[in-house]
Structure formats: C-alpha cells, structure tokens
Motif scaffolding. Structure first.
Motif, short mmCIF file in Angstrom:
data_model
loop_
_atom_site.label_atom_id
_atom_site.label_comp_id
_atom_site.label_asym_id
_atom_site.label_seq_id
_atom_site.Cartn_x
_atom_site.Cartn_y
_atom_site.Cartn_z
N ALA A 225 0.84 -1.29 0.14
CA ALA A 225 -0.11 -0.11 -0.04
C ALA A 225 1.06 1.39 0.02
O ALA A 225 0.41 2.30 -0.21
N ASP A 226 2.01 1.20 0.38
CA ASP A 226 3.04 2.37 0.28
C ASP A 226 3.55 2.61 -1.07
O ASP A 226 4.34 3.61 -1.06
N GLY A 227 3.13 2.24 -2.05
CA GLY A 227 3.32 2.55 -3.42
C GLY A 227 4.37 1.54 -4.13
O GLY A 227 4.91 1.78 -5.25
N SER A 228 4.11 0.17 -4.04
CA SER A 228 4.83 -0.83 -4.53
C SER A 228 4.03 -0.77 -5.97
O SER A 228 3.12 -0.64 -6.25
N VAL A 229 4.85 -1.36 -6.90
CA VAL A 229 4.46 -1.88 -8.16
C VAL A 229 4.11 -3.32 -8.14
O VAL A 229 5.03 -4.00 -8.25
N GLU A 230 2.64 -3.56 -8.18
CA GLU A 230 2.34 -5.00 -7.93
C GLU A 230 2.17 -5.81 -9.46
O GLU A 230 2.14 -6.78 -9.51
N PRO B 19 9.12 -2.98 -4.71
CA PRO B 19 8.71 -2.38 -3.71
C PRO B 19 9.00 -0.67 -4.31
O PRO B 19 9.81 -0.46 -5.31
N PRO B 20 8.55 0.30 -3.37
CA PRO B 20 8.86 1.78 -3.87
C PRO B 20 10.36 2.25 -3.75
O PRO B 20 10.60 3.14 -4.67
N LEU B 21 11.07 1.47 -2.93
CA LEU B 21 12.73 1.77 -2.68
C LEU B 21 13.21 0.49 -3.13
O LEU B 21 12.91 -0.56 -2.76
N GLY C 47 11.66 -4.28 3.92
CA GLY C 47 10.85 -4.62 2.63
C GLY C 47 11.45 -3.95 1.47
O GLY C 47 10.89 -4.00 0.38
N ILE C 48 12.58 -3.39 1.44
CA ILE C 48 13.40 -3.07 0.20
C ILE C 48 14.16 -4.41 -0.28
O ILE C 48 15.35 -4.45 0.24
N THR C 49 13.34 -4.97 -0.87
CA THR C 49 13.89 -6.45 -1.24
C THR C 49 14.20 -6.75 -2.50
O THR C 49 14.30 -7.80 -3.35
N THR C 50 14.49 -5.28 -3.42
CA THR C 50 15.27 -5.66 -4.81
C THR C 50 16.60 -4.87 -4.60
O THR C 50 16.54 -3.93 -3.97
N LEU C 51 17.51 -5.27 -5.28
CA LEU C 51 18.78 -4.75 -5.03
C LEU C 51 19.33 -4.77 -6.40
O LEU C 51 19.30 -5.89 -7.31
N SER D 264 12.09 4.10 -6.65
CA SER D 264 13.23 4.93 -6.46
C SER D 264 14.59 4.00 -6.11
O SER D 264 14.58 3.11 -5.13
N VAL D 265 15.66 4.24 -6.74
CA VAL D 265 16.82 3.53 -6.44
C VAL D 265 17.87 4.38 -5.60
O VAL D 265 18.22 5.28 -6.19
N VAL D 266 18.06 3.83 -4.31
CA VAL D 266 18.70 4.52 -3.65
C VAL D 266 20.11 3.90 -2.85
O VAL D 266 19.65 2.67 -2.48
N GLY D 267 21.34 4.46 -2.89
CA GLY D 267 22.39 3.90 -2.32
C GLY D 267 22.32 4.05 -0.84
O GLY D 267 22.52 5.02 -0.43
N LEU D 268 22.38 2.77 -0.12
CA LEU D 268 22.31 2.73 1.37
C LEU D 268 23.47 1.76 1.80
O LEU D 268 23.20 0.59 1.70
#
Length: 403
Positions: A17-22, A29-31, A64-68, A334-338
């Motif tokens: 519900a937070d903006g994922s692409v289903e 996920p959104p991030l 839940g940031i489960t795409t790398l 959004s892809v963000v480096g963490l």
C-alpha cells in the motif's frame, strides 16, 4: 550500539500500500537498494571487507526493500558472499536481484556488448551470487556503446525554459517516427547484438526482465525504440539523476518511453550523485560551477529551517515520475544507495515522514505541489531548492556522458 540494535526496525516495514508496483515485468517495492555504494568509489576497503554490507542489505530486506541493483562494474557488490550469509533469514525467492552486463571498467575500452561476453557475464553473475536465475539484467550505460546523434550526449539542456522538449530537438536526435528502426552505425549494431543474447537468456529462463541503464535521455529513448523495432520492447529501464530537485526532465520524457514500449522505469540517484547530499558535490562530479553555487545556497536555505538538503531532496525523489494525470505506464520505484544500517534507518525515516506512515501518495508531482497542507514546509523547501538552481541557470542542466 550492538549489531542487534542496529538491525532492529525503527520504522514500519514497507507494504504494498506504500506505493509498490504490483503488476508488471517485476513486482517492485517503492524503494530499491542501489548496490553501487558497495564499490570503492563510495566506500573504503575496510568497510567493504567488514560485515557492514551484509548488515545494510539484511536491514533493507527487513524493511521490505527487497530488490537490489548491482553490477560487475561495482567491483565488490556481486562478490561479498552476502547472499550466502543472509540465506538463513532470506531465501532466494524472498528478494530480487537486478544486475548488469557490458561495462567492466571506467573507459570506453572496458565495454563489451558482444553476445559471447554478454552470456558469460550473466552466467558469472549467477555463479558469484549463487543463484540459478536473475530477476533483471540491464545493459550498463548504453550511451558509451551506442552511436550519439545530434549532440544528445553533450552537456546542456534537453528541454526549454518551460521544461518542454523542442520538436526540432526530436528531429536532430533521430526521434521522428520514421527513424525508429534506423541503425546509425557499429555502436547501434553492438547494442542489438547484446540484446539479442539477453532475450535468448530470458527465453531460457535465466533472466526474468531485460533492459538497460544510462544517463542521456534522448539517447536512451532512441535505443529503446531501436530495440523494440528490431527485437522486442524492453521490460525495464533505469534512468539516473533526472528525477531530482536539480533535474526534472524525466517527467517530460516519461510518456515517450511508455510509447516506445518500455514496460517499467526505475529512477536512481535522487541526490544526483551527491549534488543534493548537503555537502559540496564530490570533486570528480561533472556538475557545472553554476550548479555547485546553487547547491551551496540550497544547503543554507534548508538549514535556516532546521532541515537537511538531502532529506528534502529524498522527500521529492521518493515520489513517482509518472504524472498523476497519465493514463498509461507504471509508477517508478526509486533506487537509492544505502551502505550502512544507519543510512538505511535514515532513508526509512524520510520515507515514512511523507509517504507510508506519513499518509501521502507517491503519485507523480512537481516540486512544491501535490502533498497535503501538513507537508507545507517540505513543499516550500522543494520549491526553494528548485528556485536556487533556476536562479543560477542550473535547473535541468545535464552533463556530458558517453561522448
């Protein structure tokens, strides 16, 4: 603070519900975690050889940031054995890996888009990350290999002062409808060779989604159309530094990519590779002197309100590019480096201060617009930062790449 404390969630886990692409080539996920930070350009050997990368990835997955997103070019991000270490908590089917082919060093001589190297690169990535499939594979930085038409990769502006694409520019960039299938030279032929092999690997079940990453939007659009004409439309595409408070041009190009058949766009580097991080941009950064001046003013503007420029920039960059009035296309993760657990927590804090727990929609919007009144300060600062770049002639300015 103990490792267990550092890896304990401080904010809610991201939900669909937070903006994922289903629905699309990949469920996203959104991030998305950008693993370029696990290379020597962004971190020291002591950090990369410690357990910090494992901790950061484990914490991202817990949130839940489960795409790398990774690449052989990032030196260590495919080789750290992290996936073995976290397998006890996260089996392979619980996360997604997007990697790249084609770029193996800093110069044009380090690119190889041949079919043979493409297949070997995919198989080597699978071996290093101990997986029998990859969720996505990009051809890395296609502009370094493709032909560059009409100055598309030169520094300057790809939109006018109103943020619109000039019709005459579409002509010089080779983007008229009649040009979709035109092969401009050996670079374009190399692109088609690589994608021919990537689509074969997809049919073999080794890849689930195929696409490319790159910087100059006119070149990316031309190549997307070329591939669709000669092979089939690409599944995924990654654009970077064009959905930020310094550069908004992906919004204008978005419907053209959708028309070209690109099924899913991901956007990377909401801080524009350090331009919006709150400190002076790195010395190696190709940003213009005018933009460096604008960055310094934007930092002061945010500090006067007790805010960090990076947080304001992420607050905008975490929104989708897809305009809310658009009827076609999908929202953009959004892809963000963490690179450390603390950076992961900080990103989640920003995300939930606006989206997620904050209750705002990630629908595409312009800076300073599209959020509720409770986000008045965020909107004011977004507009103020944009005005800093506009004042110094740096809004929507792009640097030269691949030329």
């Amino acid at each position: 603070m103990s490792d267990n404390d550092a890896l304990t969630l401080r904010y809610p886990r991201i939900s669909p519900a937070d903006g994922s692409v289903e629905e699309g080539p990949l469920v996203l996920p959104p991030l998305v975690l950008g693993a370029g930070v696990f290379g020597y350009d962004y971190n020291t050997a002591s950090t990369l050889e410690s357990d910090v990368p494992e901790q950061a990835i484990r914490l991202c997955f817990r949130y839940g940031i489960t795409t790398l997103d990774t690449s052989p070019y990032y030196t260590t991000s495919e080789q750290a054995g992290v996936f073995d270490k976290i397998r006890d908590e996260f089996p392979r089917e619980s996360y997604q890996i997007i990697t790249k082919i084609g770029r193996y060093g800093r110069t044009k001589a380090d690119f190889d888009y041949s079919a043979t190297r493409t297949r070997k690169s995919v198989e080597n990535s699978m071996r290093l990350m101990k997986t029998d499939y990859l969720d996505g594979v990009y051809a890395h930085d296609v502009e370094f290999v493709s032909e560059q038409i009409g100055g598309a990769g030169q520094e300057g502006f790809t939109v006018d002062e109103q943020g619109k694409i000039r019709p005459e520019d579409l002509v010089r960039w080779g983007l008229e409808d009649k040009d979709a299938g035109t092969i401009r030279g050996p670079g374009d032929e190399k692109i088609l060779e690589a994608f021919g092999e990537l689509f074969k690997l997809k049919k073999d079940g080794k890849i689930r989604a195929v696409g490319f990453s790159g910087y100059p939007l006119p070149t990316l659009l031309r190549i997307a159309r070329l591939i669709a004409h000669h092979l089939e439309p690409i599944d995924i595409m990654q654009s970077y530094c064009h959905h930020t408070l310094q550069n908004l041009t992906l919004r204008e190009f978005y419907p053209l990519f959708v028309k070209a058949g690109v099924k899913q766009i991901l956007v990377a580097s909401p801080l524009s590779m350090g331009v919006l991080r709150g400190a002076p941009p790195p010395e190696w950064h190709p940003i213009s002197p005018a933009c460096r001046t604008a960055t310094a003013e934007a930092v002061e503007l945010c500090e006067r309100k007790g805010r960090k420029l990076a947080d304001v920039a992420l607050g905008y960059g975490f929104s989708s590019v897809k305009p809310r009035e658009a009827t076609e296309g999908r929202d953009t993760p959004s892809v963000v480096g963490l690179s450390t657990p603390e950076e992961v927590h900080e990103a989640m804090k920003v995300f939930h201060s606006i989206y997620g727990q904050g209750g705002e929609s990630r629908q595409g919007r312009l800076p300073g617009e599209g959020l509720s009144e409770k986000q008045a300060e965020q909107l004011e600062l977004e507009k103020g930062v944009v005005d800093c770049f506009k004042k110094h002639g740096g809004l929507n300015w792009t640097w030269a790449v691949g030329v």
